[in-house]
Design a protein around this motif. Structure first.
Motif, PDB file in Angstrom:
ATOM      1  N   LYS A 146      25.114  -7.439  75.247  1.00 41.47           N
ATOM      2  CA  LYS A 146      25.441  -8.685  74.544  1.00 41.47           C
ATOM      3  C   LYS A 146      25.860  -9.728  75.555  1.00 41.47           C
ATOM      4  O   LYS A 146      26.798  -9.524  76.327  1.00 41.47           O
ATOM      5  CB  LYS A 146      26.575  -8.407  73.534  1.00 41.47           C
ATOM      6  N   GLU A 197      32.353  -1.423  71.858  1.00 38.57           N
ATOM      7  CA  GLU A 197      32.155  -1.444  70.399  1.00 38.57           C
ATOM      8  C   GLU A 197      31.950  -2.877  69.916  1.00 38.57           C
ATOM      9  O   GLU A 197      31.115  -3.144  69.051  1.00 38.57           O
ATOM     10  CB  GLU A 197      33.383  -0.846  69.692  1.00 38.57           C
ATOM     11  N   ILE A 240      23.143  -1.269  74.330  1.00 38.79           N
ATOM     12  CA  ILE A 240      22.918  -2.606  73.792  1.00 38.79           C
ATOM     13  C   ILE A 240      23.651  -3.591  74.688  1.00 38.79           C
ATOM     14  O   ILE A 240      24.779  -3.351  75.102  1.00 38.79           O
ATOM     15  CB  ILE A 240      23.486  -2.706  72.353  1.00 38.79           C
ATOM     16  N   SER A 294      27.141  -1.740  75.076  1.00 37.64           N
ATOM     17  CA  SER A 294      27.747  -0.839  74.095  1.00 37.64           C
ATOM     18  C   SER A 294      28.327   0.398  74.779  1.00 37.64           C
ATOM     19  O   SER A 294      29.085   1.147  74.178  1.00 37.64           O
ATOM     20  CB  SER A 294      26.705  -0.435  73.044  1.00 37.64           C
ATOM     21  N   GLU A 300      28.523  -4.322  70.233  1.00 31.95           N
ATOM     22  CA  GLU A 300      27.500  -3.934  69.256  1.00 31.95           C
ATOM     23  C   GLU A 300      27.385  -4.912  68.089  1.00 31.95           C
ATOM     24  O   GLU A 300      26.311  -5.141  67.574  1.00 31.95           O
ATOM     25  CB  GLU A 300      27.794  -2.523  68.721  1.00 31.95           C
TER      26      GLU A 300
END
Lengths: 718, 153
Positions: free
Chosen positions: A48, A179, A46, A58, A182
């Motif tokens: 971001k 983490e 993922i 992630s 996410e």
């Protein structure tokens, strides 16, 4: 394979990649030997977007966008590294991508409030981005803390970081940046003014010896330059440019050229005749076959050697002034005068200029692949050529096979667009080496006139310097002597327009000016029977920072002004924003006139140094280029035409001519970072001339110090 | 016209113009772009490849002259960038712009193949035809020495 090849391309390229381009990348490395380098992009993870500079994944990867051109000077590593430092990223998890070419987002102004630009030149990158990258990194770190605090429902004050993790010591919990990627929300990052930056004593990346990001790809051939781009159906562009700058062309055998096998189109440009061909071979053949008449132009009357000799100070105007030179010279005990010259020099970057462009079928949008020191200007140049809005041009910045100032010009992007207009399909424009030399944009030739007044103790009381030659502002900078205690100083300038292309060349005006200034100071010292090192030391009493650099160079080289066993040392100082001092140890073959630089030492104060080993490499390279340009390089212009054409008649320094050692001392400093890429170069010419004077008692008034010129100086009882 | 040769261990056959050079054939036909165009007249060394284990300038090598021979480019030099020279060039942080470096490494590889422990002068004389505008010469010498030492272990 695919991921690796994409590493150097912009984010927009990922998003807007056409089907065609994807095929090219997929089919790029079908043969063995292409290996994965650096950190592959984890497609499953993922992603971001934290802000325009950073994306987190992630899988704990930190993607940082680099806004600077990477041409060997190391900015691609250094700029993201500063951000990673403040963000507290785990450097081994950082993946660097070139940023999109969007100056409003990724550019910086060179002065407060200055127009944002993406030009990588003038050793400005770290100077310009250092504070911004620190602030941005600290802001992202604060955003990570904020997200972790909300997740854990704890007070943000209780959190801290270690590389790649947020830590809550009280509860002994850690959370990786991956983490946080996410679930994290980065829409409202804490304001820059509210976040704290690291105490420099806590730096673990800045100032440490770390490998450069781009090096592995440059040892197995996978580093991608614009010249390496392959697109399906790609054709090749070549141009015969006017040998005399400004001359307009008329092709007299157009139908013959058009009918040649493999020739797709012929294009008349203002400055030359271009062609598009199906293959390199067909294009080169047709290029050499063209018969072109050139119109007359101003540059036709330029003969560089004769013109340089004929320059006078008549009509020069005052550029800088401190005190009253005219009065001071009248009261001087002794007056010294000297004249120095330097010739045009060529950039000689190893990758000749080139670009690749793909236009949409309606020619209303374009994608450009280029290695440019000013990709934002290349974007404008393409838009202007095609008559479309800049928003319709996507620029992919690739590695630059050398820049040195040449790639700040965007003509080659415009040329590529103009050729592509004449065909249907992508075009790779290739400059041959001969094109690159004969259509070069040179460091200007300069004639320097000096007049210095000395008092009874031999101290300089009056300094009058006039620089005459083409290049406008290119020869205005670098003439400053404010690090010396001289009460009356004047710099005069006369610009001469020969209609010749001139351009910034590593260290710009500082190369020619520092050679002339420092050699003249050396002469003043020796005429006063003073060690040229001690003479400068005395003049630097009021400038602690400069004096420390001078002293460090003397210490490093074990400075000795007395020649020994046919070898002598020479010294010169230079301010190219940073302070540097060079010491050269040379010998001279009196029969051939060949000067050999055996050893070179350099002390450099460039403020905070982000990447120390790379700083050493930059100084080593600058010294080599400085020796090359001082001893060997010159472009001659006869009847407006560049005489030289390739590395056979424009020789650059070879391995056998390089010094056995180049020792560099970096001065520890807490001052703001200053330029490094150019800083080592300007002192080289003066240091060699100083050593020559120690050895022979004679001065080298004309650069380059070619064997024939050296022999002439030795014969002359100067 | 067709030319067949062995390229990095694979048999290839290419159709080119008769006056095609090995350099542009490698780069634009076979899309092996590590081999660089620098001067076109064999004076800079950026295009250095191995032809039957000898370092040659591919820019001046007619494609016809490689018929039936073995050509190695840097893509075929080491597995995963692990040739001792590649490792040493990374350890010494040799490349700057990087454009000449494939040629430098290919040139150096033929030296080490025939002389596993070259002197400084032997290195310089073998490498002197390969130009580097960024001025990485001293680091190249260090890296070649290092690769030679590693090879001896």
């Amino acid at each position: 394979m695919m991921r690796n090849k994409q590493r150097n391309m912009s984010r927009r390229h990922f998003l807007a990649t056409t089907g065609g381009a994807t095929i090219f990348i997929g089919g790029y490395c079908l043969l063995p030997g292409c290996t994965e380098k650096g950190i592959a992009e984890d497609k499953e993870a993922i992603k971001k977007e934290v802000n325009v500079w950073v994306k987190l994944t992630s899988s704990d990867q930190v993607i940082i966008y680099n806004p600077a051109a990477e041409m060997g000077q190391g900015s691609m590593t250094a700029v993201p590294l500063v951000l990673a430092e403040e963000m507290d990223a785990d450097w081994s998890k950082v993946k660097i991508l070139n940023s999109p070419v969007e100056a409003e987002t990724y550019g910086v102004g060179w002065s407060p409030g200055g127009t944002k630009n993406m030009t990588t030149a003038g050793s400005r990158t770290i100077r310009s981005y250092y504070q911004l990258m620190r602030e941005t990194g600290a802001q992202i770190r604060a955003g990570l803390l904020q997200n972790a605090a909300e997740k854990w429902q704890v007070n943000v004050e209780e959190l801290t970081t270690k590389p790649g993790y947020v830590i809550h010591e009280i509860s002994d919990r850690t959370m990786s940046f991956g983490e946080i990627a996410e679930f994290g929300n980065f829409e409202s990052l804490p304001t820059i003014s509210s976040v704290k930056m690291k105490d420099p004593k806590d730096f673990r990346l800045i100032g440490k010896v770390l490998p450069r990001y781009d090096v592995p790809s440059k040892t197995d051939g996978t580093a991608t330059y614009a010249m390496d781009i392959q697109l399906p159906g790609m054709m090749y562009g070549f141009i015969n440019r006017s040998a005399v700058h400004g001359a307009k062309p008329e092709l007299t055998n157009e139908s013959e050229i058009k009918n040649m096998e493999g020739v797709v189109s012929v294009v008349t440009l203002d400055h030359g005749i271009g062609l598009v061909s199906e293959s390199v071979e067909a294009g080169l053949k047709a290029k050499h076959q063209m018969k072109i008449n050139w119109a007359d132009t101003l540059a036709l009357s330029h003969n560089s050697e004769e013109d340089l000799k004929a320059y006078t100070i008549e009509g020069a105007s005052e550029s800088k002034k401190d005190g009253d030179v005219d009065s001071a010279i009248k009261t001087a005990t002794k007056v010294h005068e000297a004249t120095f010259t330097n010739k045009y020099v060529y950039h000689a970057q190893m990758e000749p200029l080139n670009a690749v462009i793909s236009l949409s079928t309606d020619k209303q949008s374009a994608e450009l692949w280029i290695g440019s020191q000013a990709p934002d200007r290349a974007k404008s140049a393409v838009a202007q050529t095609l008559g479309i809005n800049e928003s319709k041009v996507t620029v992919n910045q690739l590695f630059l096979g050398g820049g040195f100032g040449r790639r700040t010009l965007s003509g080659y992007a415009a040329e590529c667009a103009a050729l592509a207009m004449s065909v249907n399909g992508p075009v790779k424009l290739i400059w041959t080496r001969e094109d690159d030399v004969s259509y070069g944009a040179f460091r200007p030739q300069v004639k320097h006139f000096f007049k210095a007044g000395l008092d009874r103790e031999g101290r300089i009381t009056s300094w009058d310097h006039t620089a005459v030659g083409p290049g406008g502002g290119l020869s205005n900078g670098g003439a400053g002597v404010s690090h010396y205690d001289i009460p009356n100083v004047r710099f005069m300038r006369k610009d001469v327009d020969h209609g010749i292309r001139t351009k910034h060349w590593r260290a710009v005006g500082h190369g020619p000016h520092k050679y002339a200034i420092e050699t003249f100071i050396d002469q003043l010292a020796r005429s006063n029977n003073t060690d040229p090192y001690l003479y400068r030391l005395e003049m630097m009493k009021g400038n602690e920072r400069a004096r420390r650099v001078l002293e460090r160079a003397a210490e490093l080289s074990n400075w000795d002004p007395t020649p020994s066993r046919g070898k002598a040392m020479g010294i010169a100082f230079a301010d190219r924003d940073s302070f540097s001092c060079g010491v050269a140890q040379i010998s001279l073959n009196h029969d051939t006139g060949v000067i050999r630089v055996h050893k070179y030492w350099c002390a450099l104060d460039a403020g905070v140094i982000v990447q120390p080993d790379n700083a050493l490499a930059q100084v080593e390279g600058a010294v080599i280029m400085g020796i090359s340009s001082s001893l060997k390089e010159q472009i001659d212009i006869k009847d407006g035409k560049v005489v030289q054409s390739n590395f056979d008649d424009y020789p650059i320094l070879r391995m056998s001519e390089a010094p056995e050692s180049i020792e560099v001392a970096l001065i520890d400093s807490d001052e703001a970072p200053d330029g490094i890429g150019e800083a080592g170069l300007p002192a080289v010419g003066g240091a060699i001339a100083s050593a020559f004077a120690a050895l022979t008692g004679k001065y080298l008034y004309d650069m380059p110090f070619t064997p024939e010129r050296v022999l002439a100086v030795l014969k002359d009882a100067l | 016209m067709k030319t067949s040769f062995e390229l990095n261990g694979n048999n290839v056959s290419v159709d080119t113009a008769e006056d095609a050079t090995l350099l542009w054939t490698l780069r634009e036909r076979l899309q092996l772009t590590s081999t660089k165009f620098g001067c076109g007249i064999s004076v800079c060394g950026a295009c250095t490849v191995h032809l039957d284990r000898v370092a040659v300038r591919s820019c001046s090598m007619p494609i016809t002259s490689v018929e039936g021979k073995k050509v190695t480019t840097i893509e075929g030099l080491g597995e995963n960038n692990d040739h001792p020279l590649q490792v040493a060039f990374q350890e010494e942080q040799v490349p700057q712009c990087g454009y000449c470096q494939s040629g430098q490494i290919m040139q150096a590889a033929t030296l080490l193949a025939s002389n596993p422990n070259p002197s400084r002068d032997q290195i310089i004389s073998h490498m002197d035809g390969n130009l580097c505008r960024c001025g990485t010469y001293n680091r190249i010498i260090k890296a070649i020495n290092k690769a030679a030492e590693e090879d001896q272990l």
